[in-house]
Design a protein around this motif. Structure first.
Motif, PDB file in Angstrom:
ATOM      1  N   LEU A 187      31.769  30.879  78.581  1.00 39.42           N
ATOM      2  CA  LEU A 187      31.213  31.989  79.060  1.00 39.42           C
ATOM      3  C   LEU A 187      30.122  32.036  80.082  1.00 39.42           C
ATOM      4  O   LEU A 187      29.407  32.862  80.557  1.00 39.42           O
ATOM      5  N   ALA A 188      30.090  30.699  80.550  1.00 34.31           N
ATOM      6  CA  ALA A 188      29.208  30.475  81.982  1.00 34.31           C
ATOM      7  C   ALA A 188      29.392  31.615  82.993  1.00 34.31           C
ATOM      8  O   ALA A 188      28.653  31.788  83.586  1.00 34.31           O
ATOM      9  N   ALA A 189      30.703  31.957  83.179  1.00 37.89           N
ATOM     10  CA  ALA A 189      31.075  32.782  84.389  1.00 37.89           C
ATOM     11  C   ALA A 189      30.318  34.295  84.164  1.00 37.89           C
ATOM     12  O   ALA A 189      30.074  34.908  85.039  1.00 37.89           O
ATOM     13  N   CYS A 190      29.747  34.527  82.896  1.00 40.89           N
ATOM     14  CA  CYS A 190      28.967  35.855  82.657  1.00 40.89           C
ATOM     15  C   CYS A 190      27.548  35.620  83.202  1.00 40.89           C
ATOM     16  O   CYS A 190      26.482  35.468  82.663  1.00 40.89           O
ATOM     17  N   ALA A 191      27.712  35.660  84.664  1.00 36.02           N
ATOM     18  CA  ALA A 191      26.458  35.618  85.588  1.00 36.02           C
ATOM     19  C   ALA A 191      25.233  36.769  84.936  1.00 36.02           C
ATOM     20  O   ALA A 191      24.064  36.544  84.931  1.00 36.02           O
ATOM     21  N   ALA A 192      25.825  37.911  84.643  1.00 38.03           N
ATOM     22  CA  ALA A 192      24.811  38.838  84.456  1.00 38.03           C
ATOM     23  C   ALA A 192      23.858  38.674  83.111  1.00 38.03           C
ATOM     24  O   ALA A 192      22.946  39.243  82.893  1.00 38.03           O
ATOM     25  N   ASP A 193      24.435  37.569  82.117  1.00 35.90           N
ATOM     26  CA  ASP A 193      23.550  37.344  81.067  1.00 35.90           C
ATOM     27  C   ASP A 193      22.093  36.793  81.606  1.00 35.90           C
ATOM     28  O   ASP A 193      21.175  36.942  80.877  1.00 35.90           O
ATOM     29  N   LEU A 194      22.097  36.205  82.667  1.00 37.88           N
ATOM     30  CA  LEU A 194      20.941  35.406  83.257  1.00 37.88           C
ATOM     31  C   LEU A 194      19.710  36.268  83.726  1.00 37.88           C
ATOM     32  O   LEU A 194      18.430  35.785  83.852  1.00 37.88           O
ATOM     33  N   ALA A 195      19.895  37.287  84.439  1.00 35.82           N
ATOM     34  CA  ALA A 195      18.915  38.235  84.877  1.00 35.82           C
ATOM     35  C   ALA A 195      19.270  39.556  85.115  1.00 35.82           C
ATOM     36  O   ALA A 195      20.545  39.878  85.129  1.00 35.82           O
ATOM     37  N   VAL A 196      18.418  40.386  85.025  1.00 34.43           N
ATOM     38  CA  VAL A 196      18.475  41.874  85.481  1.00 34.43           C
ATOM     39  C   VAL A 196      17.400  42.244  86.541  1.00 34.43           C
ATOM     40  O   VAL A 196      16.205  41.843  86.637  1.00 34.43           O
ATOM     41  N   VAL A 197      17.842  42.810  87.705  1.00 32.06           N
ATOM     42  CA  VAL A 197      17.242  42.849  89.138  1.00 32.06           C
ATOM     43  C   VAL A 197      16.675  44.044  89.152  1.00 32.06           C
ATOM     44  O   VAL A 197      17.553  45.249  89.068  1.00 32.06           O
ATOM     45  N   PHE A 198      15.563  44.349  89.231  1.00 33.03           N
ATOM     46  CA  PHE A 198      14.814  45.406  89.651  1.00 33.03           C
ATOM     47  C   PHE A 198      14.377  45.640  91.023  1.00 33.03           C
ATOM     48  O   PHE A 198      14.491  44.652  91.676  1.00 33.03           O
ATOM     49  N   GLU A 199      14.011  46.961  91.504  1.00 32.71           N
ATOM     50  CA  GLU A 199      13.757  47.050  92.909  1.00 32.71           C
ATOM     51  C   GLU A 199      12.749  45.938  93.566  1.00 32.71           C
ATOM     52  O   GLU A 199      12.757  45.315  94.543  1.00 32.71           O
ATOM     53  N   SER A 200      11.571  45.547  92.781  1.00 35.90           N
ATOM     54  CA  SER A 200      10.690  44.559  93.047  1.00 35.90           C
ATOM     55  C   SER A 200      11.024  43.228  92.619  1.00 35.90           C
ATOM     56  O   SER A 200      10.124  42.346  93.086  1.00 35.90           O
ATOM     57  N   GLY A 201      12.216  42.987  92.040  1.00 36.27           N
ATOM     58  CA  GLY A 201      12.544  41.485  91.820  1.00 36.27           C
ATOM     59  C   GLY A 201      13.237  41.375  90.587  1.00 36.27           C
ATOM     60  O   GLY A 201      13.590  42.329  89.727  1.00 36.27           O
ATOM     61  N   ALA A 202      13.749  40.163  90.029  1.00 30.00           N
ATOM     62  CA  ALA A 202      14.502  39.709  88.957  1.00 30.00           C
ATOM     63  C   ALA A 202      13.577  39.553  87.793  1.00 30.00           C
ATOM     64  O   ALA A 202      12.673  38.764  87.850  1.00 30.00           O
ATOM     65  N   ALA A 203      14.207  39.804  86.468  1.00 30.48           N
ATOM     66  CA  ALA A 203      13.578  39.673  85.386  1.00 30.48           C
ATOM     67  C   ALA A 203      14.410  38.738  84.692  1.00 30.48           C
ATOM     68  O   ALA A 203      15.916  38.767  84.714  1.00 30.48           O
ATOM     69  N   ILE A 204      13.866  37.390  84.572  1.00 27.90           N
ATOM     70  CA  ILE A 204      14.717  36.248  83.901  1.00 27.90           C
ATOM     71  C   ILE A 204      14.764  36.419  82.594  1.00 27.90           C
ATOM     72  O   ILE A 204      14.210  36.343  81.841  1.00 27.90           O
ATOM     73  N   MET A 205      16.126  36.517  82.020  1.00 27.56           N
ATOM     74  CA  MET A 205      16.598  36.684  80.590  1.00 27.56           C
ATOM     75  C   MET A 205      16.527  35.556  79.936  1.00 27.56           C
ATOM     76  O   MET A 205      16.671  34.176  80.413  1.00 27.56           O
ATOM     77  N   ARG A 206      16.539  35.685  78.482  1.00 29.78           N
ATOM     78  CA  ARG A 206      16.704  34.359  77.622  1.00 29.78           C
ATOM     79  C   ARG A 206      18.002  34.775  76.911  1.00 29.78           C
ATOM     80  O   ARG A 206      18.081  35.135  75.905  1.00 29.78           O
ATOM     81  N   PRO A 207      19.252  34.313  77.321  1.00 32.54           N
ATOM     82  CA  PRO A 207      20.497  34.508  76.682  1.00 32.54           C
ATOM     83  C   PRO A 207      20.472  33.925  75.436  1.00 32.54           C
ATOM     84  O   PRO A 207      19.981  33.081  74.856  1.00 32.54           O
TER      85      PRO A 207
END
Length: 226
Positions: free
Chosen positions: A27-47
Protein backbone atom coordinates in the motif's frame (compact mmCIF):
# COMPACT_ATOMS: atom_id res chain seq x y z
CA UNK A 1 0.33 2.30 -14.91
CA UNK A 2 2.05 4.90 -12.72
CA UNK A 3 3.85 6.25 -15.78
CA UNK A 4 0.52 6.68 -17.59
CA UNK A 5 -0.96 8.26 -14.46
CA UNK A 6 1.86 10.82 -14.28
CA UNK A 7 1.75 11.48 -18.04
CA UNK A 8 -2.00 12.10 -17.91
CA UNK A 9 -1.63 14.55 -15.03
CA UNK A 10 1.03 16.46 -16.95
CA UNK A 11 -1.16 16.50 -20.06
CA UNK A 12 -3.89 18.41 -18.19
CA UNK A 13 -1.44 21.00 -16.87
CA UNK A 14 -0.40 19.54 -13.53
CA UNK A 15 3.17 19.74 -12.34
CA UNK A 16 4.13 16.25 -11.19
CA UNK A 17 6.88 15.35 -8.73
CA UNK A 18 7.48 11.59 -8.68
CA UNK A 19 8.87 10.12 -5.47
CA UNK A 20 10.21 6.65 -4.80
CA UNK A 21 8.82 4.89 -1.74
CA UNK A 22 11.23 3.45 0.82
CA UNK A 23 8.71 0.81 1.88
CA UNK A 24 7.91 -2.65 0.54
CA UNK A 25 4.38 -2.36 1.87
CA UNK A 26 2.00 -3.07 -1.06
CA UNK A 27 0.00 0.00 0.00
CA UNK A 28 3.05 2.28 -0.18
CA UNK A 29 1.71 3.79 -3.41
CA UNK A 30 -1.08 5.34 -1.34
CA UNK A 31 0.70 8.69 -1.08
CA UNK A 32 -2.46 10.40 0.16
CA UNK A 33 -2.14 8.56 3.49
CA UNK A 34 0.88 10.64 4.44
CA UNK A 35 -0.39 14.22 4.35
CA UNK A 36 -3.35 16.51 3.83
CA UNK A 37 -2.47 19.89 2.36
CA UNK A 38 -4.20 23.13 3.30
CA UNK A 39 -3.62 26.52 1.67
CA UNK A 40 -1.06 27.43 4.33
CA UNK A 41 0.81 24.12 4.26
CA UNK A 42 0.77 20.39 4.84
CA UNK A 43 -0.58 18.51 7.83
CA UNK A 44 1.60 15.42 8.28
CA UNK A 45 -0.59 12.44 9.12
CA UNK A 46 0.04 9.34 11.23
CA UNK A 47 -1.07 6.39 9.05
CA UNK A 48 -2.57 3.26 10.56
CA UNK A 49 -0.10 0.90 8.87
CA UNK A 50 3.17 0.76 10.90
CA UNK A 51 5.16 0.09 7.73
CA UNK A 52 3.56 3.05 5.98
CA UNK A 53 3.75 5.28 9.06
CA UNK A 54 7.53 5.49 8.87
CA UNK A 55 7.19 7.30 5.55
CA UNK A 56 5.47 10.30 7.13
CA UNK A 57 8.84 11.76 8.19
CA UNK A 58 10.18 11.05 4.72
CA UNK A 59 7.33 12.90 2.99
CA UNK A 60 7.94 15.84 5.33
CA UNK A 61 11.57 15.95 4.13
CA UNK A 62 10.34 15.76 0.52
CA UNK A 63 7.98 18.68 1.09
CA UNK A 64 10.73 20.77 2.65
CA UNK A 65 13.00 20.14 -0.36
CA UNK A 66 10.19 21.34 -2.63
CA UNK A 67 9.29 24.45 -0.57
CA UNK A 68 5.99 23.09 0.73
CA UNK A 69 5.39 24.56 4.23
CA UNK A 70 4.58 22.21 7.10
CA UNK A 71 1.49 23.50 8.90
CA UNK A 72 0.80 20.75 11.45
CA UNK A 73 1.54 17.21 12.63
CA UNK A 74 -0.92 14.60 13.84
CA UNK A 75 0.48 13.56 17.21
CA UNK A 76 0.93 10.07 18.66
CA UNK A 77 -0.90 8.00 19.68
CA UNK A 78 -3.44 9.41 17.22
CA UNK A 79 -3.96 7.45 14.01
CA UNK A 80 -5.58 8.68 10.80
CA UNK A 81 -4.80 7.98 7.16
CA UNK A 82 -4.88 11.00 4.87
CA UNK A 83 -6.91 8.91 2.42
CA UNK A 84 -9.70 8.97 5.02
CA UNK A 85 -10.00 12.76 4.67
CA UNK A 86 -11.77 14.65 1.87
CA UNK A 87 -11.71 18.47 1.79
CA UNK A 88 -14.65 20.00 -0.07
CA UNK A 89 -15.31 23.72 0.06
CA UNK A 90 -14.84 24.56 3.74
CA UNK A 91 -15.85 21.10 4.98
CA UNK A 92 -13.37 18.45 6.10
CA UNK A 93 -14.96 15.00 5.83
CA UNK A 94 -13.23 12.53 8.18
CA UNK A 95 -13.92 8.81 7.94
CA UNK A 96 -14.76 6.74 11.00
CA UNK A 97 -13.21 3.34 10.38
CA UNK A 98 -11.04 0.70 12.09
CA UNK A 99 -7.96 2.29 10.47
CA UNK A 100 -8.13 5.35 12.75
CA UNK A 101 -8.77 6.10 16.39
CA UNK A 102 -10.73 8.83 18.15
CA UNK A 103 -7.52 10.64 19.12
CA UNK A 104 -6.46 10.82 15.49
CA UNK A 105 -9.85 11.95 14.22
CA UNK A 106 -10.25 14.56 16.96
CA UNK A 107 -6.69 15.77 16.48
CA UNK A 108 -7.19 16.25 12.76
CA UNK A 109 -10.57 17.92 13.36
CA UNK A 110 -8.80 20.54 15.47
CA UNK A 111 -6.18 21.03 12.74
CA UNK A 112 -8.92 21.44 10.13
CA UNK A 113 -10.79 23.95 12.29
CA UNK A 114 -7.61 25.98 12.71
CA UNK A 115 -7.50 26.22 8.91
CA UNK A 116 -11.11 27.36 8.59
CA UNK A 117 -12.75 23.99 7.88
CA UNK A 118 -15.78 22.49 9.58
CA UNK A 119 -15.10 18.81 10.39
CA UNK A 120 -17.78 16.23 9.60
CA UNK A 121 -17.38 12.56 10.48
CA UNK A 122 -18.46 9.97 7.89
CA UNK A 123 -19.13 6.37 8.85
CA UNK A 124 -17.90 3.82 6.31
CA UNK A 125 -19.26 0.35 5.58
CA UNK A 126 -17.12 -2.56 6.78
CA UNK A 127 -14.34 -3.40 4.34
CA UNK A 128 -14.27 -0.02 2.59
CA UNK A 129 -10.61 0.70 1.64
CA UNK A 130 -10.77 4.43 2.47
CA UNK A 131 -13.05 7.45 2.26
CA UNK A 132 -11.28 8.78 -0.83
CA UNK A 133 -11.81 5.45 -2.62
CA UNK A 134 -15.60 5.94 -2.42
CA UNK A 135 -15.94 9.74 -2.33
CA UNK A 136 -14.43 11.99 -4.99
CA UNK A 137 -14.26 15.77 -5.24
CA UNK A 138 -15.80 17.36 -8.34
CA UNK A 139 -15.95 20.98 -7.18
CA UNK A 140 -16.31 22.87 -3.92
CA UNK A 141 -20.03 22.05 -3.92
CA UNK A 142 -20.15 18.67 -5.68
CA UNK A 143 -19.00 15.12 -4.95
CA UNK A 144 -19.34 11.66 -6.41
CA UNK A 145 -20.04 9.07 -3.72
CA UNK A 146 -20.75 5.35 -3.34
CA UNK A 147 -23.89 5.45 -1.21
CA UNK A 148 -23.53 1.74 -0.42
CA UNK A 149 -20.25 2.51 1.36
CA UNK A 150 -20.78 5.84 3.14
CA UNK A 151 -23.35 7.47 5.38
CA UNK A 152 -25.06 9.62 2.77
CA UNK A 153 -26.54 11.93 5.41
CA UNK A 154 -23.05 13.28 6.16
CA UNK A 155 -23.04 15.02 2.76
CA UNK A 156 -26.21 17.06 3.23
CA UNK A 157 -25.96 20.34 1.33
CA UNK A 158 -23.64 19.03 -1.39
CA UNK A 159 -24.56 18.18 -4.97
CA UNK A 160 -24.08 14.43 -5.27
CA UNK A 161 -23.55 11.98 -8.11
CA UNK A 162 -23.88 8.38 -6.98
CA UNK A 163 -21.79 5.44 -8.15
CA UNK A 164 -23.88 2.42 -9.08
CA UNK A 165 -23.74 -0.63 -6.76
CA UNK A 166 -20.80 -2.81 -7.79
CA UNK A 167 -18.87 0.21 -9.05
CA UNK A 168 -18.18 1.77 -5.65
CA UNK A 169 -14.46 2.31 -6.28
CA UNK A 170 -15.36 4.26 -9.40
CA UNK A 171 -16.17 7.15 -7.07
CA UNK A 172 -12.49 7.43 -6.12
CA UNK A 173 -11.68 10.02 -8.79
CA UNK A 174 -8.80 12.47 -8.53
CA UNK A 175 -9.80 16.11 -8.94
CA UNK A 176 -7.54 17.97 -11.38
CA UNK A 177 -9.57 21.17 -11.74
CA UNK A 178 -13.08 22.59 -11.58
CA UNK A 179 -15.43 19.74 -12.59
CA UNK A 180 -12.45 17.94 -14.10
CA UNK A 181 -11.31 14.56 -12.81
CA UNK A 182 -9.04 11.63 -13.53
CA UNK A 183 -10.90 8.30 -13.26
CA UNK A 184 -10.28 4.56 -13.58
CA UNK A 185 -11.55 3.44 -16.99
CA UNK A 186 -12.81 0.17 -15.49
CA UNK A 187 -15.88 1.91 -14.07
CA UNK A 188 -17.71 3.03 -17.25
CA UNK A 189 -21.09 3.50 -15.55
CA UNK A 190 -19.58 6.02 -13.15
CA UNK A 191 -17.73 7.76 -15.97
CA UNK A 192 -20.94 7.98 -18.03
CA UNK A 193 -22.83 9.46 -15.07
CA UNK A 194 -20.11 12.04 -14.52
CA UNK A 195 -19.98 13.05 -18.18
CA UNK A 196 -23.77 13.36 -18.36
CA UNK A 197 -23.53 15.76 -15.42
CA UNK A 198 -21.02 17.93 -17.32
CA UNK A 199 -17.89 16.64 -15.61
CA UNK A 200 -14.76 16.46 -17.79
CA UNK A 201 -13.27 12.98 -17.26
CA UNK A 202 -9.79 11.69 -18.10
CA UNK A 203 -10.05 7.88 -17.98
CA UNK A 204 -7.01 5.60 -17.63
CA UNK A 205 -6.49 1.94 -16.72
CA UNK A 206 -5.35 1.39 -13.12
CA UNK A 207 -6.22 -2.30 -12.87
CA UNK A 208 -3.29 -3.39 -10.68
CA UNK A 209 -3.99 -0.66 -8.14
CA UNK A 210 -7.73 -1.31 -8.20
CA UNK A 211 -7.16 -4.93 -7.24
CA UNK A 212 -5.88 -3.79 -3.82
CA UNK A 213 -8.45 -1.02 -3.39
CA UNK A 214 -6.34 1.92 -4.57
CA UNK A 215 -8.06 4.55 -6.69
CA UNK A 216 -6.70 7.61 -8.56
CA UNK A 217 -7.58 9.81 -5.58
CA UNK A 218 -5.12 8.06 -3.25
CA UNK A 219 -2.10 7.90 -5.57
CA UNK A 220 -1.22 11.60 -5.33
CA UNK A 221 -1.06 14.46 -2.84
CA UNK A 222 -2.49 17.69 -4.17
CA UNK A 223 0.09 20.23 -3.00
CA UNK A 224 -0.77 23.47 -4.79
CA UNK A 225 -3.42 24.80 -7.12
CA UNK A 226 -2.75 27.37 -9.78
Amino acid sequence: ELAVFAKTLRSVGCEVIEIQSRSRDPLAACAADLAVVFESGAAIMRPSSPAHRAEAAWIEETFERNDVPIAAHLSAPGLLDGSDVVLAGKTAFIAVSPRSNALGRDGFARIAQAHGFSPVEVRLATGTPSLRSVCGLLSEEALVIASERVDRAAFTGFDLIEAAPGDELGAGVLNVGFRHVLADVRYPRVIDALRKAGIHVEAIDLYDFGRIGLTPSVLAIDVRRG
